[in-house]
Design a protein around this motif. Structure first.
Motif, PDB file in Angstrom:
ATOM      1  N   GLN A  78       0.831  -1.205   0.000  1.00 36.36           N
ATOM      2  CA  GLN A  78       0.000   0.000   0.000  1.00 36.36           C
ATOM      3  C   GLN A  78       0.866   1.256   0.000  1.00 36.36           C
ATOM      4  O   GLN A  78       0.591   2.214  -0.736  1.00 36.36           O
ATOM      5  N   LEU A  81       2.206   1.830  -3.502  1.00 30.97           N
ATOM      6  CA  LEU A  81       1.207   2.299  -4.458  1.00 30.97           C
ATOM      7  C   LEU A  81       0.795   3.742  -4.200  1.00 30.97           C
ATOM      8  O   LEU A  81       0.386   4.447  -5.119  1.00 30.97           O
ATOM      9  N   THR A  85       1.519   4.979  -8.355  1.00 28.75           N
ATOM     10  CA  THR A  85       0.234   4.325  -8.634  1.00 28.75           C
ATOM     11  C   THR A  85       0.311   3.353  -9.800  1.00 28.75           C
ATOM     12  O   THR A  85      -0.611   2.564 -10.005  1.00 28.75           O
ATOM     13  N   ASP A  86       1.401   3.397 -10.560  1.00 26.76           N
ATOM     14  CA  ASP A  86       1.539   2.507 -11.723  1.00 26.76           C
ATOM     15  C   ASP A  86       2.395   1.276 -11.458  1.00 26.76           C
ATOM     16  O   ASP A  86       2.694   0.523 -12.382  1.00 26.76           O
ATOM     17  N   GLU A  88       2.986  -2.135 -10.983  1.00 25.53           N
ATOM     18  CA  GLU A  88       2.168  -3.341 -11.133  1.00 25.53           C
ATOM     19  C   GLU A  88       2.585  -4.439 -10.160  1.00 25.53           C
ATOM     20  O   GLU A  88       1.738  -5.213  -9.695  1.00 25.53           O
ATOM     21  N   GLU A  91       0.945  -3.674  -6.984  1.00 23.40           N
ATOM     22  CA  GLU A  91      -0.487  -3.967  -7.094  1.00 23.40           C
ATOM     23  C   GLU A  91      -0.750  -5.455  -6.944  1.00 23.40           C
ATOM     24  O   GLU A  91      -1.710  -5.867  -6.279  1.00 23.40           O
ATOM     25  N   ARG A  92       0.106  -6.284  -7.520  1.00 21.96           N
ATOM     26  CA  ARG A  92      -0.062  -7.742  -7.370  1.00 21.96           C
ATOM     27  C   ARG A  92       0.126  -8.150  -5.902  1.00 21.96           C
ATOM     28  O   ARG A  92      -0.610  -9.011  -5.399  1.00 21.96           O
ATOM     29  N   ARG A  94      -0.478  -6.297  -3.310  1.00 20.87           N
ATOM     30  CA  ARG A  94      -1.646  -5.865  -2.551  1.00 20.87           C
ATOM     31  C   ARG A  94      -2.832  -6.792  -2.781  1.00 20.87           C
ATOM     32  O   ARG A  94      -3.584  -7.092  -1.840  1.00 20.87           O
ATOM     33  N   GLU A  95      -3.013  -7.247  -3.997  1.00 24.27           N
ATOM     34  CA  GLU A  95      -4.117  -8.150  -4.269  1.00 24.27           C
ATOM     35  C   GLU A  95      -3.933  -9.483  -3.537  1.00 24.27           C
ATOM     36  O   GLU A  95      -4.890 -10.065  -3.032  1.00 24.27           O
ATOM     37  N   ARG A 171     -12.300   0.192  -5.128  1.00 23.83           N
ATOM     38  CA  ARG A 171     -10.990   0.083  -5.789  1.00 23.83           C
ATOM     39  C   ARG A 171     -10.998   0.776  -7.147  1.00 23.83           C
ATOM     40  O   ARG A 171      -9.999   1.382  -7.549  1.00 23.83           O
ATOM     41  N   ARG A 175      -8.658   3.952  -8.248  1.00 26.86           N
ATOM     42  CA  ARG A 175      -7.841   3.938  -9.458  1.00 26.86           C
ATOM     43  C   ARG A 175      -8.121   5.155 -10.326  1.00 26.86           C
ATOM     44  O   ARG A 175      -7.193   5.769 -10.876  1.00 26.86           O
ATOM     45  N   ARG A 355      -0.179   9.347  -5.352  1.00 22.13           N
ATOM     46  CA  ARG A 355      -1.641   9.279  -5.210  1.00 22.13           C
ATOM     47  C   ARG A 355      -2.230  10.678  -5.057  1.00 22.13           C
ATOM     48  O   ARG A 355      -1.698  11.525  -4.352  1.00 22.13           O
TER      49      ARG A 355
END
Length: 589
Positions: A78, A81, A85-86, A88, A91-92, A94-95, A171, A175, A355
């Motif tokens: 987090q 990001l 924000t880009d 990836e 982001e993976r 975090r998911e 989410r 984004r 962000r």
């Protein structure tokens, strides 16, 4: 063209240090895999958890241990990001963390139903027989209190499985906010300004009315490019909240968000703002006078009443002001805040890919808090900085004093420490600045920033949208625009709004809990009252710090009682607006 600096151009001391959470991505991976393997060894909690006190205590301690471990695993991606924000890979991560979080929640989805099915008499007997359960007495009482809104174990488990889908609109909104709204530039004379979500509020207080107008239009146009997608996601976000409330048998989503306060209470608080509207009307009238009686437009609402440029306050100087401002809370408080600020927990400046939020604090069990800023060396930035540090110190106090179960705060009190911090800073600056012009800028900036009227309007807007959902309305972009313009005209009757202003609901933090404006209303009036009582000697610093230490170990109404505040009627709002009026009086002198 993006005129913001790259992150690498910012000195390391002004960037937060994620290694305070995990040293490397590989360390995060090892922690994730370790936690995932531990989760797989546990069976979901069922009704047997309340057969005896030892079984219940073991389950509660196991829950705490898993929460402590998952917090940093969630926070680490987090933080990445928030400043890129880009990314990836982040982001993976975090998911994956989101999925693991849901699995942990699923393990304990049967806990509250089991407690409630056992009943109060049985739970009280377990408390009497098992001294080690005493720590969890409030948690157990709260679970029993919510029995009417808790589902069967199987239904709770199903709802936990659905949380990811219910959170999806949030989410999407995050984004859109983070990546889709591009920075714009405006040129007025020789001045070129970059308009972003972070700079928008600050630039709307520019001395030049034409700058304010162009900034307003540029940001409004940028938002409007994503109007349909944003409206669809926001409508789904609201419907998700309404669905949760309906499934849990609350009268409305707002009743669920405000928990144990009935509808008439939160409506009385917002109505109290309109009943005490005169100070807000007075500020707008001062602005109109500065415009030689011209009509006020939306871009004039935050126009400055102080003339000339405000004081320049570099970040390091701002830190010194903050530390001096909290002196009324005791030297231990000052020293602890100074220690935290020395640990690279603040990401200070606006950069590319960061962000699009003005300021926020993020934290977790075990590793403490971090502050996301977009500092611009001015009073506006400094007030946001000290506000977020109020959250940081609130968390620091309850982290040190409470077990994991209570290391949070009820939403009703979430913003009080932050606005108390702001009011203490304002008092310090008024006592410190020698130039009368600088003191006027302090009062002007603070009265512009205080959100009582805006928060009440935000709550009225959201309340109406929830009512529309309940009556079967479809929340199209046009419908949301119309409701927004309707509430803007109700709460700002002295301002002329263009039809295009209807889209500015998109400038709000739409991905947050829909009723978050309510916490800002409570927090601003409660924080002003608390700071006033501290400075007048009517509230002992240690009493205030005990409030911070309590975390969520008490109900919100009890916590407010500690500060001498009551939320049961509109008097708390009226008192806060009286103090706002006093600031305005000082500004008008």
């Amino acid at each position: 063209m993006n005129s913001l600096p790259s992150r690498s151009a910012i000195d390391a001391e002004y960037r937060w240090d994620r290694s305070l959470v995990f040293e490397t991505d590989e360390a995060w991976e090892a922690a994730f895999e370790s936690l995932e393997s531990r989760v797989e060894t546990f069976d979901p909690v069922d009704e047997s958890v309340v057969e005896d006190g030892q079984a219940l205590r073991d389950a509660l301690e196991r829950r705490e241990a898993l929460l402590r471990e998952r917090g940093p695993v969630w926070l680490y991606p987090q933080l990445k990001l928030l400043v890129d924000t880009d990314d990836e890979a982040a982001e993976r991560r975090r998911e994956r963390a989101r999925g693991l979080r849901a699995r942990i929640d699923g393990l304990f989805s049967g806990l509250e139903p089991a407690i409630q099915q056992a009943g109060r008499d049985h739970v009280e007997r377990l408390l009497a027989e098992t001294p080690e359960l005493e720590t969890y007495e409030h948690f157990l009482d709260d679970a029993l209190r919510r029995a009417a809104h808790t589902l069967s174990p199987a239904e709770e488990d199903l709802l936990t499985d659905l949380e990811d889908a219910l959170d999806a609109p949030s989410r999407v909104l995050e984004r859109i906010d983070s990546a889709a709204v591009e920075a714009r530039t405006v040129e007025v004379g020789d001045e070129t300004l970059t308009v972003t979500g972070q700079s928008f509020g600050r630039l709307l207080s520019h001395q030049d009315r034409e700058v304010r107008r162009q900034v307003h239009h540029a940001y409004r146009d940028a938002l409007s490019e994503h109007r349909i997608a944003t409206a669809q996601a926001y409508a789904e976000h609201l419907r998700s909240a309404a669905t949760r409330a309906r499934v849990r048998d609350y009268d409305s989503a707002i009743d669920m968000a405000t928990d144990d306060l009935p509808t008439e209470v939160h409506e009385a608080l917002t109505d109290a703002v309109l009943e005490n509207y005169d100070p807000f009307a007075r500020r707008l009238e001062y602005i109109r006078e500065d415009l030689d009686g011209d009509d006020l437009h939306n871009w004039d609402r935050a126009a400055p009443l102080a003339t000339g440029d405000g004081p320049e306050i570099p970040y390091d100087e701002g830190v010194e002001h903050v530390l001096a401002a909290v002196e009324p809370l005791g030297s231990d408080y000052q020293d602890r805040l100074a220690d935290l600020l020395d640990q690279r927990r603040v990401d200070v400046y606006e950069t590319q890919e960061k962000r699009g939020i003005v300021a926020a604090a993020f934290g977790s069990y075990e590793v403490g808090s971090f502050v996301h800023l977009n500092y611009a060396d001015d009073l506006w930035s400094l007030l946001f900085f000290v506000h977020e540090l109020g959250h940081v110190m609130h968390k620091d106090h309850f982290d040190a004093a409470q077990p994991t179960t209570y290391q949070s705060y009820p939403d009703h009190v979430a913003e009080i420490a932050s606005f108390c911090h702001e009011a203490l800073l304002v008092r310090h600056l008024l006592d410190t600045f020698e130039a009368e012009a600088d003191r006027r800028h302090v009062l002007d900036t603070f009265t512009r920033k205080l959100p009582m009227l805006a928060a009440a309007r935000g709550m009225a807007f959201v309340r109406q949208l929830f009512r529309d959902i309940e009556s079967g309305e479809t929340l199209t972009a046009d419908h949301i625009d119309a409701r927004n313009l309707e509430t803007m005209r109700r709460f700002y009757p002295d301002v002329t709004f263009d039809d295009a202003d209807a889209t500015l609901w998109m400038s709000q933090n739409l991905d947050r809990e829909p009723c978050h404006a309510y916490w800002y209303l409570l927090g601003s009036v409660g924080g002003l009252a608390t700071a006033s009582r501290l400075l007048d000697g009517d509230l002992a610093p240690e009493t205030y710090r005990d409030f911070l230490r309590a975390g969520s170990s008490e109900y919100a109404v009890t916590l407010l009682d500690r500060l001498g505040l009551s939320v049961r009627d509109g008097s708390m709002v009226a008192t806060g607006i009286e103090q706002y009026d006093e600031y305005l009086d000082a500004l008008a002198e």
